[in-house]
Motif scaffolding. Structure first.
Motif, short mmCIF file in Angstrom:
data_model
loop_
_atom_site.label_atom_id
_atom_site.label_comp_id
_atom_site.label_asym_id
_atom_site.label_seq_id
_atom_site.Cartn_x
_atom_site.Cartn_y
_atom_site.Cartn_z
N ILE A 69 -31.13 -32.11 -11.98
CA ILE A 69 -31.36 -31.25 -10.81
C ILE A 69 -31.87 -32.08 -9.63
N ALA A 70 -32.80 -32.98 -9.89
CA ALA A 70 -33.37 -33.81 -8.82
C ALA A 70 -32.28 -34.63 -8.14
N MET A 71 -31.39 -35.21 -8.92
CA MET A 71 -30.29 -35.99 -8.33
C MET A 71 -29.40 -35.10 -7.48
N ALA A 72 -29.18 -33.88 -7.95
CA ALA A 72 -28.30 -32.95 -7.23
C ALA A 72 -28.90 -32.49 -5.90
N VAL A 73 -30.20 -32.24 -5.87
CA VAL A 73 -30.81 -31.69 -4.65
C VAL A 73 -31.29 -32.75 -3.67
N ALA A 74 -31.32 -34.00 -4.09
CA ALA A 74 -31.83 -35.07 -3.22
C ALA A 74 -31.15 -35.05 -1.86
N LEU A 82 -30.22 -25.11 -2.79
CA LEU A 82 -30.19 -24.03 -3.78
C LEU A 82 -28.90 -24.09 -4.60
N ALA A 83 -27.76 -24.28 -3.94
CA ALA A 83 -26.48 -24.34 -4.65
C ALA A 83 -26.43 -25.56 -5.57
N ALA A 84 -26.92 -26.70 -5.10
CA ALA A 84 -26.92 -27.91 -5.93
C ALA A 84 -27.84 -27.73 -7.13
N PHE A 85 -29.02 -27.14 -6.92
CA PHE A 85 -29.97 -26.86 -7.99
C PHE A 85 -29.32 -25.95 -9.02
N ALA A 86 -28.74 -24.85 -8.54
CA ALA A 86 -28.13 -23.85 -9.43
C ALA A 86 -26.99 -24.46 -10.23
N ASP A 87 -26.13 -25.22 -9.58
CA ASP A 87 -24.99 -25.82 -10.27
C ASP A 87 -25.43 -26.83 -11.33
N ALA A 88 -26.43 -27.65 -11.00
CA ALA A 88 -26.93 -28.62 -11.97
C ALA A 88 -27.56 -27.91 -13.16
N TYR A 89 -28.28 -26.83 -12.91
CA TYR A 89 -28.89 -26.02 -13.96
C TYR A 89 -27.80 -25.47 -14.89
N ARG A 90 -26.80 -24.83 -14.29
CA ARG A 90 -25.73 -24.20 -15.06
C ARG A 90 -24.94 -25.23 -15.87
N GLU A 91 -24.61 -26.35 -15.25
CA GLU A 91 -23.85 -27.39 -15.95
C GLU A 91 -24.62 -27.91 -17.16
N TYR A 92 -25.92 -28.14 -17.00
CA TYR A 92 -26.73 -28.62 -18.12
C TYR A 92 -26.74 -27.58 -19.24
N ALA A 93 -26.96 -26.32 -18.87
CA ALA A 93 -27.02 -25.24 -19.87
C ALA A 93 -25.71 -25.13 -20.66
N TYR A 153 -27.53 -15.48 -16.41
CA TYR A 153 -26.11 -15.77 -16.17
C TYR A 153 -25.59 -16.77 -17.20
N CYS A 154 -26.33 -17.85 -17.40
CA CYS A 154 -25.90 -18.89 -18.35
C CYS A 154 -25.85 -18.36 -19.77
N ALA A 155 -26.83 -17.54 -20.15
CA ALA A 155 -26.85 -16.96 -21.50
C ALA A 155 -25.63 -16.06 -21.71
N LEU A 156 -25.33 -15.25 -20.74
CA LEU A 156 -24.16 -14.37 -20.85
C LEU A 156 -22.85 -15.17 -20.85
N GLU A 157 -22.76 -16.15 -19.95
CA GLU A 157 -21.54 -16.96 -19.87
C GLU A 157 -21.30 -17.73 -21.16
N SER A 158 -22.36 -18.28 -21.74
CA SER A 158 -22.20 -19.11 -22.94
C SER A 158 -21.70 -18.31 -24.14
N THR A 159 -21.91 -17.01 -24.14
CA THR A 159 -21.43 -16.18 -25.25
C THR A 159 -20.11 -15.48 -24.93
N GLY A 160 -19.55 -15.79 -23.76
CA GLY A 160 -18.27 -15.18 -23.37
C GLY A 160 -18.40 -13.71 -23.00
N ALA A 161 -19.60 -13.31 -22.56
CA ALA A 161 -19.87 -11.89 -22.29
C ALA A 161 -19.24 -11.37 -21.00
N PHE A 162 -18.78 -12.27 -20.13
CA PHE A 162 -18.15 -11.81 -18.89
C PHE A 162 -16.66 -11.60 -19.15
#
Length: 193
Positions: A69-74, A82-93, A153-162
């Motif tokens: 996240i730190a690398m993404a938001v630098a 915010l978008a960089a933080f969110a994307d890095a969070y989601r990608e890691y998850a 969002y990540c929890a739902l996405e990871s289980t294919g709930a969308f």
């Protein structure tokens, strides 16, 4: 005598890899001992018990996640940060489901106090949110909003709930845009109880 080559860090890294493969809740000292070709007792020279191992995985994963996240938001601020933080969070998850699950467990407060990763997480998260002009208690409320939205969002996405045909990535981008609008238009103190 501890087996040559086994260290708490090496065991933790192997446990984190195992968590990504089989799920955080399925990590056991027995499975790790088998992986290292040792008896369970050999691991107890390096980790106290399963709870200690789980805490170590959580701290390792939290450090990895905030580094990403730190690398993404630098060098970014506002909506870009915010978008960089969110994307890095989601990608890691999504890339590290077992490690990510570990970041969601409750860790003993005394352990957290000594965690450089936790301090860094707070600094980066609160720093990003201060660009929106937020101060306490609004900062804590905003952190909770972001964490619950990102995690949900990540929890739902990871289980294919969308199941809707709409592209999941596009919905994510819209959610982040909505969060940006909410942060820019945070309710004033007069609405606080």
């Amino acid at each position: 005598m501890p087996r040559a080559g086994l260290t708490a860090d090496r065991i933790t890294a192997a446990a984190a890899d195992l968590a990504d493969e089989v799920g955080f809740d399925k990590v056991s000292l027995s499975a790790l001992a088998r992986q290292f070709g040792v008896k369970d007792a050999s691991l107890y020279s390096h980790v106290r018990n399963l709870q200690d191992l789980r805490t170590r995985i959580a701290l390792l994963a939290g450090g990895e996640m905030i580094d990403r996240i730190a690398m993404a938001v630098a060098g970014r601020a506002g909506k870009d940060a915010l978008a960089a933080f969110a994307d890095a969070y989601r990608e890691y998850a999504l890339e590290h489901p077992g490690r990510y699950a570990a970041t969601q467990i409750r860790v003993d407060q005394t352990v957290l106090t000594d965690s450089p990763a936790l301090r860094r997480t707070a600094e980066i998260t609160y720093g990003m949110l201060r660009a929106y002009g937020l101060e306490e208690p609004d900062l804590t409320d905003a952190v909770r909003l972001l964490r619950s939205t990102f995690h949900g969002y990540c929890a739902l996405e990871s289980t294919g709930a969308f199941g809707a045909p709409r592209d999941v990535r596009r919905s994510w981008e819209r959610a982040v845009e909505a969060l940006h609008v909410a942060l820019e238009n945070w309710p004033g103190q007069s609405l606080h109880h």
